[in-house]
Each structure stands twice: as structure tokens, then as C-alpha cells.
Design an enzyme around this catalytic site. Structure first.
Site, PDB file in Angstrom:
ATOM      1  N   GLU A 130       0.501   4.100   7.593  1.00 12.26           N
ATOM      2  CA  GLU A 130       0.039   5.479   7.511  1.00 12.26           C
ATOM      3  C   GLU A 130      -1.166   5.689   8.434  1.00 12.26           C
ATOM      4  OE1 GLU A 130      -0.512   6.377   3.213  1.00 12.26           O
ATOM      5  OE2 GLU A 130       0.389   4.382   2.992  1.00 12.26           O
TER       6      GLU A 130
ATOM      7  N   HIS B 143       4.232   9.501   5.466  1.00 16.16           N
ATOM      8  CA  HIS B 143       4.306   8.398   4.508  1.00 16.16           C
ATOM      9  C   HIS B 143       5.684   7.727   4.504  1.00 16.16           C
ATOM     10  CE1 HIS B 143       3.203   6.037   1.016  1.00 16.16           C
ATOM     11  NE2 HIS B 143       2.040   6.663   0.920  1.00 16.16           N
TER      12      HIS B 143
ATOM     13  N   HIS C 134      -3.710  11.909  -2.161  1.00 14.77           N
ATOM     14  CA  HIS C 134      -2.587  12.501  -1.420  1.00 14.77           C
ATOM     15  C   HIS C 134      -2.378  13.990  -1.680  1.00 14.77           C
ATOM     16  CE1 HIS C 134      -1.747   8.734   0.292  1.00 14.77           C
ATOM     17  NE2 HIS C 134      -0.825   8.277  -0.535  1.00 14.77           N
TER      18      HIS C 134
END
Length: 330
Positions: free
Chosen positions: A295, A182, A112
């Protein structure tokens, strides 16, 4: 407050970082939908929509203040994630014969965007028709990624109140890029407890199975006869953190809560969708499975998997990606 061609748009001060940087909250309202977006991390702080009786409630897990978002960073509540959403194995990849070493922030791997990804940056913001456009410059070498990348993310409400997030980016050197939002969804209400049991459909005939580090093995596993078969609606259960290979049909996913009648549809230009059921939430501030993340993104570890769709962005090219979250009742 101001209006676009139908969306009421407002902005207010939300907090100040330790270095004096101001964070603002933008509110978008249209067709029964109210969405709040922060310049900190591009976070969708809240999304409020009506149930079948017309009662509006929040369905996105969010936190009350800036300090809370700085404290609870791991879950990425509502954040815009990049430069690379999901995992890159060994926190490294090779591009054009050069190996790039990234920040290791999940064991030996990168996830991420690293220690200070886009979810922890303060974005510039300006009003656009029906919403707000956030912009950011990611410097060459940031978290180990090559190239200076200029990005925008436009959050708008369509007619009927659907939330559209449209990303654009350019680079001055070859790099990789994979962006997602997210947000964790709970259609019964953000404060209603576990979201398990809400019915999910995903237009995907395969998943990319993972190893013990949650890295894809490189295989494409057909979903038929497995717990990953969401081609027909079924209740969401525990222990999902997997990438689904989308068929390219719309909507890519649909989530339904029988109690409230709320329906969430997800339409995207992306080839994959990561289903994450947040099993590891420990009650600070939400309990296990309090929300379901859907996502939209490219596949995990694509820079190390030539068999996956490419995430390479080169000078002269423009990255574009759009995902639309539609809200309705039945």
C-alpha cells in the site's frame, strides 16, 4: 467496447445496492494485461497478466459479486481507501487549533476512512484515454473529517500494460488526506494459496516501528540487521503490517514469483509503503497470507506526528498522487 490510444475499454452492469444505486464494472485491456475496476469502492476486482509461458491468470485477490464485497468489508479487497488510509490514533487530530473527532472503527482508533469510507461509496465514472476516471465528493464532516473534498482517481493502462492510478483532490477547508489502493497480490495466481515465499525488494532504509495498537511510535528504525531489510530481494514471511520509509528510488518495490516468472514493480510518488501479509485471513473467502498488500501512502497517524511528512490539504492546493504497477516476466 471502445479504445483509447491503445487500451480497449468496456463497461457493464455489476450489481445494484439496496437503495437502488447501480454499480458498474469497467474492463481495461492492453499489452497482455486485463484489469477490472468497480465503481463500488474504486475496487480493482481483478488483474490478469501472463506468466513466462504466456498463460494469463489473475494475480489480484477479488470477489465474484457485489454481495460478497458488502459481506467481506474488513480486508478492503482491491479498494480505494480514504479519506485517511491506515490508522489515526485516538480517532482524533488537531488542525489549526481545533480538535477533530473521527469515527472509531478499530478499538479506540480510526482506520481506513471509518465506518463508511471511500471503499464503500459508489463513484461516478467516465471513460478517458486509456482508462476510466472515477470521481467522488466527500462532504464536510464525513466520518468526522473537516472540509468538502472533491476527488478523482484515474485508472489507466500504459503502453506495455502497466496499471497507473493517479489521484487528484481539492478541499474547501483545511483537512487531512491520505489515499491508497488496497489490492492483495499473489503472483502465482489469486487462487493458488499462500503468497509467502515470493521474493520482495523494497527500496527503504527505515521503517516506522509500532506499538501494541499498530500505531507508530514516532521513531525511524534503520532496517539493517532486522527482518525489515528488503533492500535486497528476500522471501516474504509472516507477520508484516508495517510502514516502510521509501528512499525515493524507482521502483519502490518489486515482487517476484519464481514458479510463474511473474514480476510486479511498484513506482510511486508517495513517501511510504505499508507491507501487509494478511496473516489473519481465516478462509472466508481466502486463507492466511493468500495475498501481499503493498500500500503506497503517507505514514500512519501523520496528523498526530509532526515529525512525519504532512498530510494536510488546504484550500487553493491540489492533492496529487500517482502509483504505477508494472507487470513483466523473467
Amino acid at each position: 467496447m471502445q479504445t483509447g490510444s491503445g487500451t480497449v475499454i468496456g463497461t457493464e452492469h455489476f450489481g445494484t445496492l439496496a437503495d437502488g444505486t447501480a454499480v458498474h464494472r469497467w474492463t481495461l485491456e492492453r499489452g497482455g494485461t486485463r484489469v477490472r475496476v468497480l465503481t463500488y469502492g474504486g475496487i480493482v476486482q481483478s488483474a490478469e497478466v501472463p506468466d513466462r509461458d504466456g498463460v494469463r491468470a489473475g494475480i489480484a485477490l477479488g470477489l465474484p459479486d457485489l454481495a460478497s464485497y458488502q459481506e467481506y468489508t474488513g480486508p478492503y479487497f482491491g479498494a480505494l481507501v480514504g479519506r485517511y488510509a491506515n490508522r489515526i490514533g485516538g480517532a482524533s487530530f488537531e488542525l489549526d487549533g481545533r480538535t477533530h473527532h473521527l469515527t472509531r472503527n478499530e478499538g479506540r482508533n480510526h482506520i481506513h476512512g471509518g465506518a463508511c469510507g471511500f471503499d464503500k461509496r459508489v463513484w461516478d465514472a467516465r471513460a478517458i484515454p486509456d482508462g476510466v476516471e472515477l470521481s467522488l465528493v466527500s462532504a464536510d464532516g464525513e466520518e468526522g473529517f473537516p472540509g468538502r473534498v472533491e476527488l478523482t482517481a484515474a485508472y489507466t493502462l500504459d503502453e506495455g500494460g502497466a496499471l497507473r492510478i493517479a489521484y487528484r483532490a481539492v478541499t474547501d477547508a483545511p483537512t487531512v488526506l491520505n489515499l491508497t489502493n488496497h489490492t492483495y497480490w499473489n503472483l502465482a495466481g489469486a487462487d493458488s494459496g499462500s503468497a509467502l515465499g515470493q521474493r520482495l525488494r523494497i527500496a527503504a532504509g527505515a521503517v516506522t516501528p509500532v506499538d501494541a495498537e499498530s500505531l507508530p511510535t514516532g521513531e525511524f528504525l534503520p532496517v539493517e540487521g532486522t527482518r525489515f531489510d528488503f533492500r535486497e530481494p528476500r522471501p516474504v514471511a509472516k507477520e508484516y503490517d508495517h510502514n516502510f520509509v521509501l528512499d525515493g528510488t524507482d521502483p519502490a518495490a518489486e515482487l517476484y514469483d519464481e514458479g510463474s516468472g511473474r514480476v510486479l514493480t511498484v513506482t510511486t510518488t508517495e513517501p511510504g509503503l505499508q507491507l501487509y501479509t494478511a496473516d489473519h485471513f481465516d478462509g472466508r473467502p481466502f486463507g492466511p497470507c493468500a495475498g501481499i498488500a503493498l500500500e503506497t501512502q503517507h505514514f500512519p497517524d501523520s496528523p498526530n506526528r509532526p515529525e512525519f511528512p504532512s498530510t494536510v490539504l488546504r484550500p487553493g492546493e491540489e492533492f496529487r498522487s500517482t502509483t504505477v504497477y508494472g507487470f513483466s516476466v523473467r
